[in-house]
Design an enzyme around this catalytic site. Structure first.
Site, PDB file in Angstrom:
ATOM      1  N   GLY A 296     -44.573  -9.351  -5.827  1.00 50.24           N
ATOM      2  CA  GLY A 296     -44.006 -10.369  -6.690  1.00 50.24           C
ATOM      3  C   GLY A 296     -45.115 -11.228  -7.251  1.00 50.24           C
ATOM      4  N   ASN A 299     -44.742 -16.388 -11.503  1.00 55.83           N
ATOM      5  CA  ASN A 299     -44.798 -17.008 -12.820  1.00 55.83           C
ATOM      6  C   ASN A 299     -43.699 -18.069 -12.923  1.00 55.83           C
ATOM      7  OD1 ASN A 299     -46.973 -15.347 -13.689  1.00 55.83           O
ATOM      8  ND2 ASN A 299     -45.519 -13.659 -13.858  1.00 55.83           N
ATOM      9  N   GLU A 323     -42.109 -15.904  -3.345  1.00 58.48           N
ATOM     10  CA  GLU A 323     -42.382 -16.312  -4.740  1.00 58.48           C
ATOM     11  C   GLU A 323     -41.697 -17.636  -5.070  1.00 58.48           C
ATOM     12  OE1 GLU A 323     -44.788 -14.772  -5.752  1.00 58.48           O
ATOM     13  OE2 GLU A 323     -44.617 -12.948  -4.544  1.00 58.48           O
TER      14      GLU A 323
HETATM   15  N1  BES Z   1     -49.641 -14.694  -6.337  1.00 57.40           N
HETATM   16  C1  BES Z   1     -49.510 -13.530  -5.535  1.00 57.40           C
HETATM   17  C2  BES Z   1     -50.006 -12.287  -6.214  1.00 57.40           C
HETATM   18  C3  BES Z   1     -51.459 -12.314  -6.633  1.00 57.40           C
HETATM   19  C4  BES Z   1     -52.436 -12.917  -5.853  1.00 57.40           C
HETATM   20  C5  BES Z   1     -51.824 -11.708  -7.797  1.00 57.40           C
HETATM   21  C6  BES Z   1     -53.759 -12.921  -6.284  1.00 57.40           C
HETATM   22  C7  BES Z   1     -53.140 -11.707  -8.219  1.00 57.40           C
HETATM   23  C8  BES Z   1     -54.114 -12.316  -7.459  1.00 57.40           C
HETATM   24  C9  BES Z   1     -48.059 -13.329  -5.080  1.00 57.40           C
HETATM   25  O1  BES Z   1     -47.392 -14.503  -4.800  1.00 57.40           O
HETATM   26  C10 BES Z   1     -48.094 -12.587  -3.779  1.00 57.40           C
HETATM   27  O2  BES Z   1     -48.648 -13.118  -2.860  1.00 57.40           O
HETATM   28  N2  BES Z   1     -47.509 -11.405  -3.714  1.00 57.40           N
HETATM   29  C11 BES Z   1     -47.407 -10.680  -2.477  1.00 57.40           C
HETATM   30  C12 BES Z   1     -46.032 -10.904  -1.911  1.00 57.40           C
HETATM   31  C13 BES Z   1     -45.931 -10.895  -0.436  1.00 57.40           C
HETATM   32  C14 BES Z   1     -46.944 -11.710   0.298  1.00 57.40           C
HETATM   33  C15 BES Z   1     -44.531 -11.323  -0.021  1.00 57.40           C
HETATM   34  C16 BES Z   1     -47.630  -9.206  -2.763  1.00 57.40           C
HETATM   35  O3  BES Z   1     -47.567  -8.787  -3.907  1.00 57.40           O
HETATM   36  O4  BES Z   1     -47.911  -8.473  -1.830  1.00 57.40           O
HETATM   37 ZN    ZN Z   2     -48.176 -15.384  -3.009  1.00 56.26          ZN
END
Ligand code: BES
Ligand code: ZN
Length: 651
Positions: A296, A299, A323
């Site tokens: 996720g 945004n 998120e």
């Molecule tokens: N903001 C992040 C995704 C991200 C971090 C994109 C750094 C680019 C650079 C997002 O909130 C996230 O942490 N996603 C995780 C979700 C999980 C921890 C529940 C993912 O994609 O694994």
């Molecule tokens: Zn995150």
């Protein structure tokens, strides 16, 4: 310093019209620029002049996969004659200063790319110390890494193409010329033209309905960091769960999405109860195509979600809690630089777990945290033996590196366990009132680790005479001894089952027992078949089971487990991912077709990395992986493609 004196050696006219080949300025000049900038990952001169509002005019052309744009920056100018923006993979056509209809063309220079092509190029615009409006006319290119253009065959409809952007950490500069540092917050508005049959949505106030002109207007009236500007275009429909929550997705995914995310309003309420009022009015989800490289992405007003989260049994809704939590930690209180990334993610993982506890109880919340903790322990081991052993500190030093390198379980899970340990020490009540105040105090601001430590000492620790090893947690490697320990009897049971399996027991075959009874004086028996099914345990329990299996369990045993439990074909990507890694280690090649289908379809980097890594361990697997990657990598977003390229082609 005067604008031109910075680039004396550069022949100006070379840069007035930009072209596909990237012009090179002398390396030393660019290095100077990098050194003098505010943030290690941006060339912008925010202390001299900075954007306060961005107005975008975009035209999205699917035929040549190009966005044509004008980025109108309203600036706060502290008296500078040069404005520096970040760009990467953009063609700049012309730059003007002044309001619409009173525009005057401005000179500009594009510096050279940094040696590892991480940051991109500085774009220097000559302005007067009074200039407050800069308009950049540009178009994107094939090197615009934020953009994922999907042909219709990669969407659920198979009829319409799709486009989405991924800005975090430093990719916004590949689709918008911008001062791309999280330390600056801006408001934005946009007018976006798309093909008539498609709909555009952004991380802003959306219109919710498709219109016939293909023109969409957006407004983000709260100041956000540049990495949160996002756009998606596709065949989309909207469903509201409550007056301010809902989901956008392709029509084919609507029923499944409605069912999977039905708890969204409850999560929203739980989050508000914990840490205060939601500040962004609307909270919607957008389900993306399978290539999306993350689970996720937070945004604002419109979380982007990977469709693998739709499992049918709501077993991965913690991604949504995560998120949503970012609406406070990250979007409201933002990391000042990428070295402080743990302030975004550690707080969010902690907050996510609190939401999960409120909705589903402590037992489930602890199971989720233990699963993450197991991953953290592995990560710490890996980092210890890597070329960057300091990466297990919460506060990072990512200078001259890709900020993406900071996206490890340290920021996420060590960060969260720091807060959990602190909570245990100070008590939940004090912890919660501290966090609530923290989100209020730093709302719509950016913060670094030092500021946090000072605030913590002042507002929680000194006040109550509490000693805590905060500095050790933030500035030292590895895990401090006082780290909170969690246990779960249901996970322990899974470990026991795995150990029995390792010892050769067959636990999952149907068991036949007989029940004896008497009827009309006759002794009769009834056969009862019992069998442990996959649905008897939750996903996280099976993950624990798979992780506790002997790494060299052997292909025969794996085949047997598959026969009874069907891991290879279960459709849950968390389980399949871990099962495939074990399969590779045990030469269980029969499931290659399933693995190939998985790797062709799914672009979430967290799943791709362990599988491709495991495939590099044997030459014959590596050859197969390279071949497959060549075929399927056009289906991946650049974020995943670049990571996997490194893994495969280093070998
Ligand atoms: N903001 C992040 C995704 C991200 C971090 C994109 C750094 C680019 C650079 C997002 O909130 C996230 O942490 N996603 C995780 C979700 C999980 C921890 C529940 C993912 O994609 O694994
Ligand atoms: Zn995150």
């Amino acid at each position: 310093m005067h604008f031109l004196s910075k680039f004396l050696v550069v022949v100006l006219s070379l840069y007035l019209v930009s072209c596909d080949t990237i012009p090179k300025a002398p390396a030393t000049k660019t290095e100077q620029l990098a050194d003098s900038s505010y943030d290690d990952h941006s060339y912008s001169n925010l202390k001299e002049i900075k954007t306060t509002n961005l107005d975008l005019e975009l035209e999205v052309n699917f035929n040549n996969k190009t966005i044509y744009g004008v980025a109108r920056h309203t600036m706060k100018n502290f008296g500078s004659d040069t404005a520096i923006f970040d760009i990467k993979g953009l063609q700049i056509q012309k730059i003007t200063t002044g309001k619409i209809n009173q525009e005057r063309e401005a000179d500009f220079v594009i510096g050279n790319m940094d040696k590892d092509s991480i940051l991109g190029q500085p774009l220097l615009v000559s302005v007067s110390p009074k200039t407050t409006q800069i308009n950049i006319y540009y178009q994107t290119t094939k090197q615009s890494e934020a953009l994922d253009w999907l042909d219709s065959n990669l969407t659920s409809s198979k009829k319409y193409p799709f486009l989405y952007t991924q800005g975090q950490a430093i990719l916004t500069r590949t689709w918008i010329p911008i001062q791309d540092s999280p330390s600056n917050r801006i408001t934005y508005s946009a007018k976006v033209k798309v093909p008539n049959e498609l709909m555009a949505v952004m991380s802003a106030k959306n219109q919710k309905k498709k219109n016939n002109e293909g023109i969409y207007q957006f407004e983000m009236s709260k100041a956000i960091p540049s990495y949160l500007i996002a756009l998606a275009v596709g065949d989309l429909k909207y469903h509201a769960f409550s007056k301010n929550t809902g989901v956008y997705c392709e029509p084919e995914l609507m029923n499944a999405s409605k069912n999977e995310f039905v708890d969204l309003p409850k999560m929203f309420n739980a989050a508000e109860q914990l840490y205060g009022k939601y500040q962004w009015d609307q909270y919607d989800l957008l389900v993306l195509p399978y290539s999306f490289p993350f689970g996720g992405m937070e945004n604002p007003m419109l979380t982007f979600v990977n469709p693998t989260v739709i499992t049918g049994d709501r077993s991965m809704v913690s991604v949504i809690a995560h998120e949503l939590a970012h609406s406070w930690s990250g979007n409201l209180v933002t990391n000042n630089t990428w070295n402080d990334f743990w302030l975004n993610e550690g707080f969010t993982v902690y907050f996510e777990n609190r939401i999960m506890e409120k909705l589903y109880g402590k037992e489930i919340a602890d199971i989720l945290a233990i699963i993450e903790f197991q991953e953290l322990e592995d990560e710490i081991d890996q980092i210890r033996n890597s070329e960057h052993p300091n990466d297990s500190k919460l506060f990072l030093d990512l200078k001259n590196r890709n900020p993406d390198d900071g996206m490890t379980d340290i920021a996420y899970v060590k960060g969260a366990f720091f807060l959990k340990t602190l909570e245990e020490k100070v008590g939940r009540k004090q912890m919660d009132s501290f966090l609530k105040k923290y989100f209020q105090q730093f709302a719509f601001r950016t913060i670094n680790s030092k500021t946090f430590i000072n605030y913590l000492n002042e507002q929680l620790l000194s006040k109550n005479n509490i000693q805590f090893n905060t500095e050790e947690w933030i500035y030292k490697k590895g895990l401090p001894k006082n780290c909170l320990q969690l246990s779960s009897s249901s996970l322990e049971k899974m470990t026991e089952m795995a150990e029995k399996t390792n010892a050769g027991e067959v636990l999952f075959a149907p068991k036949i027992t007989y029940k004896y009874y008497k009827k009309k004086g006759k002794r009769l028996r009834r056969m009862i078949v019992t069998k442990i099914e996959r649905k008897d345990y939750i996903v996280q329990e099976w993950q624990t089971f798979i992780r506790a299996l002997n790494p060299t369990i052997g292909k025969r045993k794996m085949k047997e487990l598959d026969q009874f439990l069907g891991f290879s074909t279960c459709g849950n990507s968390e389980i399949m991912n871990e099962w495939f890694v074990l399969a590779i280690k045990n030469d269980y090649t029969e499931i290659q077709p399933e693995m190939e289908a998985f790797l062709s379809r799914i672009g979430r980097r967290k799943y791709l990395v362990p599988i491709y890594k495991a495939l590099t361990e044997k030459p014959e697997n590596l050859a197969w992986a390279k071949e497959l990657f060549k075929k399927v990598s056009p289906n991946y977003h650049s974020v995943s493609r670049n990571t996997i390229e490194k893994i495969l082609f280093l070998n």
